[in-house]
Design a protein around this motif. Structure first.
Motif, PDB file in Angstrom:
ATOM      1  N   SER A   1      25.648  24.942  -7.603  1.00  0.00           N
ATOM      2  CA  SER A   1      26.672  25.902  -7.190  1.00  0.00           C
ATOM      3  C   SER A   1      27.997  25.601  -7.874  1.00  0.00           C
ATOM      4  O   SER A   1      28.274  24.454  -8.240  1.00  0.00           O
TER       5      SER A   1
ATOM      6  N   ARG B   1      32.293  27.245  -7.722  1.00  0.00           N
ATOM      7  CA  ARG B   1      33.228  28.236  -7.206  1.00  0.00           C
ATOM      8  C   ARG B   1      34.329  28.445  -8.230  1.00  0.00           C
ATOM      9  O   ARG B   1      35.043  27.505  -8.583  1.00  0.00           O
TER      10      ARG B   1
ATOM     11  N   ARG C   1      23.209  35.817  -4.403  1.00  0.00           N
ATOM     12  CA  ARG C   1      23.517  34.477  -4.909  1.00  0.00           C
ATOM     13  C   ARG C   1      25.021  34.249  -5.061  1.00  0.00           C
ATOM     14  O   ARG C   1      25.504  33.142  -4.846  1.00  0.00           O
TER      15      ARG C   1
ATOM     16  N   GLN D   1      32.090  32.547  -5.459  1.00  0.00           N
ATOM     17  CA  GLN D   1      31.172  31.476  -5.098  1.00  0.00           C
ATOM     18  C   GLN D   1      29.822  31.793  -5.720  1.00  0.00           C
ATOM     19  O   GLN D   1      29.238  32.849  -5.433  1.00  0.00           O
TER      20      GLN D   1
ATOM     21  N   ASN E   1      26.000  30.507  -6.183  1.00  0.00           N
ATOM     22  CA  ASN E   1      24.950  29.607  -5.713  1.00  0.00           C
ATOM     23  C   ASN E   1      23.660  29.845  -6.479  1.00  0.00           C
ATOM     24  O   ASN E   1      23.464  30.901  -7.081  1.00  0.00           O
TER      25      ASN E   1
END
Length: 125
Positions: free
Chosen positions: A16, A18, A66, A81, A83
Motif C-alpha cells: 500500500s 498513500r 483498491r 490511498q 492498496n
C-alpha cells in the motif's frame, strides 16, 4: 492554485501507498480534485476524482475497490490511498483541479485546469 504531490515510491506487489497533494491558493466552493496517472509510452489516464466540498467520488474501473480518494479541507490536502498495488499501477501520479462536477465525474485530463508536478509509483512483482 498550486498543487504539490508527494508520497510515491518503490513497493512490492500487494503493498500500500498513500499519495498526498497539498493545495495552495484560493479554492472555489465547486472545485473538483482528481488523480491521474501516466505510464511510460502511454497516455495520461483518469484514476479518481472527488468534490472539494462534499463526498461525491468517481473511480476508474481498474482501481475501484483498491484505491480511495479523500481530502482534508482543513489541511488543504488531497489523498489517494492505494492498496493491493499491482505492477500495472506503475506510473507517474498527478493531482489536478477544475471547477464543477459532471455526471459520472470529470475523467478527461483536458477537463482539468490545474496540475501538480507528479510523483512516481513503481510496483515490483
Amino acid at each position: 492554485v498550486q498543487l504539490q504531490a508527494s508520497g510515491g515510491g518503490l513497493v512490492q506487489a500487494g503493498s500500500s501507498l498513500r499519495l498526498s497533494c497539498v493545495v495552495s491558493g484560493r479554492t472555489s466552493s465547486n472545485y473538483v480534485m482528481g488523480w491521474f496517472r501516466q505510464a511510460p509510452g502511454k497516455e495520461r489516464e483518469f484514476v479518481a476524482a472527488t468534490r472539494w466540498y462534499g463526498g461525491t467520488t468517481a473511480y476508474a474501473d481498474s482501481v475501484k475497490g483498491r484505491f480511495t480518494i479523500s481530502r482534508d479541507n482543513a489541511k488543504k490536502t488531497l489523498y489517494l490511498q492505494m492498496n493491493n498495488l499491482r505492477p500495472e499501477d506503475t506510473a507517474g501520479y498527478y493531482c489536478s483541479a477544475r471547477e464543477g462536477w459532471v455526471a459520472g465525474g470529470p475523467r478527461r485530463s483536458s477537463e482539468y485546469r490545474y496540475w501538480g508536478q507528479g510523483t512516481l509509483v513503481t510496483v515490483s512483482s
